[in-house]
Design a protein around this motif. Structure first.
Motif, PDB file in Angstrom:
ATOM      1  N   GLN A  63      57.387 -21.240  75.500  1.00 15.32           N
ATOM      2  CA  GLN A  63      56.123 -20.820  74.895  1.00 15.32           C
ATOM      3  C   GLN A  63      56.206 -19.377  74.437  1.00 15.32           C
ATOM      4  O   GLN A  63      55.736 -19.030  73.351  1.00 15.32           O
ATOM      5  CB  GLN A  63      54.980 -20.975  75.910  1.00 15.32           C
ATOM      6  N   GLN A  64      56.796 -18.519  75.250  1.00 11.07           N
ATOM      7  CA  GLN A  64      56.936 -17.117  74.882  1.00 11.07           C
ATOM      8  C   GLN A  64      57.816 -16.957  73.646  1.00 11.07           C
ATOM      9  O   GLN A  64      57.499 -16.171  72.745  1.00 11.07           O
ATOM     10  CB  GLN A  64      57.514 -16.323  76.061  1.00 11.07           C
ATOM     11  N   LYS A  65      58.912 -17.697  73.597  1.00  8.62           N
ATOM     12  CA  LYS A  65      59.803 -17.631  72.447  1.00  8.62           C
ATOM     13  C   LYS A  65      59.114 -18.150  71.186  1.00  8.62           C
ATOM     14  O   LYS A  65      59.256 -17.571  70.103  1.00  8.62           O
ATOM     15  CB  LYS A  65      61.076 -18.441  72.717  1.00  8.62           C
ATOM     16  N   MET A  66      58.367 -19.248  71.328  1.00  2.00           N
ATOM     17  CA  MET A  66      57.682 -19.827  70.172  1.00  2.00           C
ATOM     18  C   MET A  66      56.608 -18.893  69.636  1.00  2.00           C
ATOM     19  O   MET A  66      56.419 -18.766  68.422  1.00  2.00           O
ATOM     20  CB  MET A  66      57.090 -21.193  70.542  1.00  2.00           C
ATOM     21  N   MET A  67      55.887 -18.234  70.547  1.00  2.00           N
ATOM     22  CA  MET A  67      54.845 -17.302  70.116  1.00  2.00           C
ATOM     23  C   MET A  67      55.449 -16.103  69.382  1.00  2.00           C
ATOM     24  O   MET A  67      54.926 -15.659  68.359  1.00  2.00           O
ATOM     25  CB  MET A  67      54.042 -16.843  71.332  1.00  2.00           C
ATOM     26  N   ALA A  68      56.565 -15.603  69.902  1.00  2.00           N
ATOM     27  CA  ALA A  68      57.236 -14.482  69.249  1.00  2.00           C
ATOM     28  C   ALA A  68      57.766 -14.899  67.883  1.00  2.00           C
ATOM     29  O   ALA A  68      57.650 -14.157  66.899  1.00  2.00           O
ATOM     30  CB  ALA A  68      58.371 -13.975  70.130  1.00  2.00           C
ATOM     31  N   HIS A  69      58.335 -16.103  67.827  1.00  2.00           N
ATOM     32  CA  HIS A  69      58.855 -16.608  66.551  1.00  2.00           C
ATOM     33  C   HIS A  69      57.727 -16.806  65.553  1.00  2.00           C
ATOM     34  O   HIS A  69      57.855 -16.439  64.375  1.00  2.00           O
ATOM     35  CB  HIS A  69      59.592 -17.925  66.782  1.00  2.00           C
ATOM     36  N   ALA A  70      56.611 -17.386  66.006  1.00  2.00           N
ATOM     37  CA  ALA A  70      55.484 -17.651  65.112  1.00  2.00           C
ATOM     38  C   ALA A  70      54.914 -16.356  64.546  1.00  2.00           C
ATOM     39  O   ALA A  70      54.545 -16.286  63.365  1.00  2.00           O
ATOM     40  CB  ALA A  70      54.401 -18.422  65.857  1.00  2.00           C
ATOM     41  N   LYS A  71      54.841 -15.312  65.378  1.00  4.21           N
ATOM     42  CA  LYS A  71      54.315 -14.021  64.927  1.00  4.21           C
ATOM     43  C   LYS A  71      55.199 -13.429  63.835  1.00  4.21           C
ATOM     44  O   LYS A  71      54.713 -12.937  62.809  1.00  4.21           O
ATOM     45  CB  LYS A  71      54.214 -13.062  66.113  1.00  4.21           C
ATOM     46  N   ASP A  72      56.507 -13.496  64.067  1.00  6.44           N
ATOM     47  CA  ASP A  72      57.461 -12.985  63.078  1.00  6.44           C
ATOM     48  C   ASP A  72      57.444 -13.838  61.817  1.00  6.44           C
ATOM     49  O   ASP A  72      57.465 -13.326  60.692  1.00  6.44           O
ATOM     50  CB  ASP A  72      58.857 -12.959  63.691  1.00  6.44           C
ATOM     51  N   GLN A  73      57.365 -15.170  62.002  1.00  5.52           N
ATOM     52  CA  GLN A  73      57.405 -16.084  60.862  1.00  5.52           C
ATOM     53  C   GLN A  73      56.151 -15.970  60.010  1.00  5.52           C
ATOM     54  O   GLN A  73      56.199 -16.155  58.787  1.00  5.52           O
ATOM     55  CB  GLN A  73      57.579 -17.527  61.363  1.00  5.52           C
ATOM     56  N   LEU A  74      55.017 -15.662  60.633  1.00  7.51           N
ATOM     57  CA  LEU A  74      53.768 -15.527  59.883  1.00  7.51           C
ATOM     58  C   LEU A  74      53.886 -14.442  58.814  1.00  7.51           C
ATOM     59  O   LEU A  74      53.379 -14.599  57.694  1.00  7.51           O
ATOM     60  CB  LEU A  74      52.611 -15.216  60.828  1.00  7.51           C
ATOM     61  N   LYS A  75      54.569 -13.342  59.150  1.00  7.16           N
ATOM     62  CA  LYS A  75      54.765 -12.271  58.175  1.00  7.16           C
ATOM     63  C   LYS A  75      55.626 -12.758  57.007  1.00  7.16           C
ATOM     64  O   LYS A  75      55.335 -12.470  55.841  1.00  7.16           O
ATOM     65  CB  LYS A  75      55.428 -11.065  58.848  1.00  7.16           C
ATOM     66  N   LYS A  76      56.693 -13.500  57.341  1.00  6.21           N
ATOM     67  CA  LYS A  76      57.566 -14.030  56.293  1.00  6.21           C
ATOM     68  C   LYS A  76      56.825 -15.035  55.419  1.00  6.21           C
ATOM     69  O   LYS A  76      56.930 -15.007  54.187  1.00  6.21           O
ATOM     70  CB  LYS A  76      58.795 -14.689  56.924  1.00  6.21           C
ATOM     71  N   ASP A  77      56.059 -15.923  56.062  1.00  7.76           N
ATOM     72  CA  ASP A  77      55.313 -16.935  55.316  1.00  7.76           C
ATOM     73  C   ASP A  77      54.269 -16.298  54.406  1.00  7.76           C
ATOM     74  O   ASP A  77      54.028 -16.759  53.290  1.00  7.76           O
ATOM     75  CB  ASP A  77      54.629 -17.912  56.274  1.00  7.76           C
ATOM     76  N   ASP A  78      53.626 -15.232  54.901  1.00  7.69           N
ATOM     77  CA  ASP A  78      52.596 -14.578  54.105  1.00  7.69           C
ATOM     78  C   ASP A  78      53.188 -14.019  52.812  1.00  7.69           C
ATOM     79  O   ASP A  78      52.586 -14.137  51.738  1.00  7.69           O
ATOM     80  CB  ASP A  78      51.927 -13.459  54.902  1.00  7.69           C
ATOM     81  N   ALA A  79      54.381 -13.443  52.906  1.00  5.98           N
ATOM     82  CA  ALA A  79      55.050 -12.932  51.710  1.00  5.98           C
ATOM     83  C   ALA A  79      55.387 -14.072  50.747  1.00  5.98           C
ATOM     84  O   ALA A  79      55.208 -13.953  49.523  1.00  5.98           O
ATOM     85  CB  ALA A  79      56.315 -12.173  52.098  1.00  5.98           C
TER      86      ALA A  79
END
Length: 320
Positions: free
Chosen positions: A178-194
């Motif tokens: 869960q911790q890894k997924m949350m960290a990944h999702a936070k980072d991925q959200l920035k990439k997806d937004d771009a």
């Protein structure tokens, strides 16, 4: 959650283990008395495996493991060597767990698992008609028949534990995942937004951004009220990747009728729960959803890759 033998059936409904040293070659298959073929390998350290002899009638030490829980990774392949399911990928690296029970059905997956000891790797080859009859209790899907008469299972056993030890390990692994997924999702959200901003610019769209990260474009305003959490909404939709490839629609998947679901209770992806709530009844809109609010790093089936932002063209037909 501990996995019982039912995980084997669930896995096929979805669709490398560290077995590279025994995927090819490694001696001839042995044949169990019940009909399936097998190769069993014992780790010698440093990623190497030696063949371990197991009698055709089974492993005499299995009775010592009854009632315990086996942690293992599994991969299924068709007769044409296409991967049906890989537990490492589907479980985000967390081993599956099976409570070991007396084998009541010979010739199936349960008997194959009973041949394995802690640290073993195994390759099992089944007749596809037999395995579906014995273990899945279901007809063979047409795509499996076309792929050939066999199904192969690759297994890597991590450990065998008491139920209490397994539950503690499972809980620890789930927290870490869960911790890894949350960290990944936070980072991925920035990439997806771009990516979504670039998509909006290239397609000359006028979009609004919700605080969750969803972009929405109203193509035909509705005059009804916005739905509230718990209300049942009916939605016509078409889902595509950003390259335009369609992966689902109410026209194809629901006979042209809108799908109905209670809003905000997790029956659909988070991007739908959040996005549909932004629309008035009767509205037609385009929702651009970041991957963390769609299918995340797992993706979905063969059509939706990992970390894929999605486009949905929707119409909020009704609210009850």
């Amino acid at each position: 959650m501990l996995f019982s033998r039912t995980f084997l059936s669930l896995a096929l409904a979805a669709g490398v283990l560290g077995l590279a040293s025994c995927n090819k070659g490694g001696g001839e298959f042995k044949k169990a008395k019940s009909g399936f073929e097998y190769k069993i390998f014992k780790s010698t350290g440093s990623g190497k495996y030696d063949a371990r002899e197991v009698a055709p009638e089974g492993d005499a030490t299995y009775k010592e493991r009854l009632g315990k829980v086996m942690a293992l990774n599994v991969e299924y392949r068709t007769g044409k060597d296409s991967i049906l399911f890989n537990s490492r990928k589907q479980q985000q690296g967390i081993p599956m767990r099976i409570e070991l029970q007396e084998v009541k059905t010979k010739g199936g997956l349960e008997e194959a698992i009973s041949l394995l000891q802690p640290g073993d790797s195994g390759v099992f080859r089944f007749n596809v008609d037999t395995i579906f009859a014995k273990s899945f209790k279901a007809p063979v899907p047409p795509f499996m028949k076309k792929a050939g008469p066999t199904m192969t299972m690759f297994v890597k056993v991590d450990k065998v534990q008491t139920r209490e030890e397994a539950m503690a390990d499972q809980q620890k692994a789930m927290v870490e995942m869960q911790q890894k997924m949350m960290a990944h999702a936070k980072d991925q959200l920035k990439k997806d937004d771009a990516v979504l901003q670039d998509y909006i610019k290239k397609n000359n769209l006028t979009a609004q951004r919700d605080t969750s990260g969803i972009y929405y474009i109203i193509t035909q305003p509705g005059t009804g009220a916005k739905p509230k959490q718990g209300q049942t909404v009916s939605v016509q939709y078409k889902g595509t990747l950003l390259d335009g490839k369609e992966f689902d629609s109410s026209a194809k998947g629901n006979g042209g009728k809108p799908i109905a679901f209670p809003l905000g209770v997790g029956q659909v992806i988070p991007g739908w729960d959040k996005g549909i709530a932004l629309l008035n009844k009767g509205t037609k809109a385009t929702l651009l959803i970041p991957s963390s609010l769609a299918y995340g790093q797992r993706g979905a089936g063969a059509d939706i890759p990992a970390d894929a932002p999605l486009r949905f063209d929707v119409e909020l037909v009704d609210v009850k």
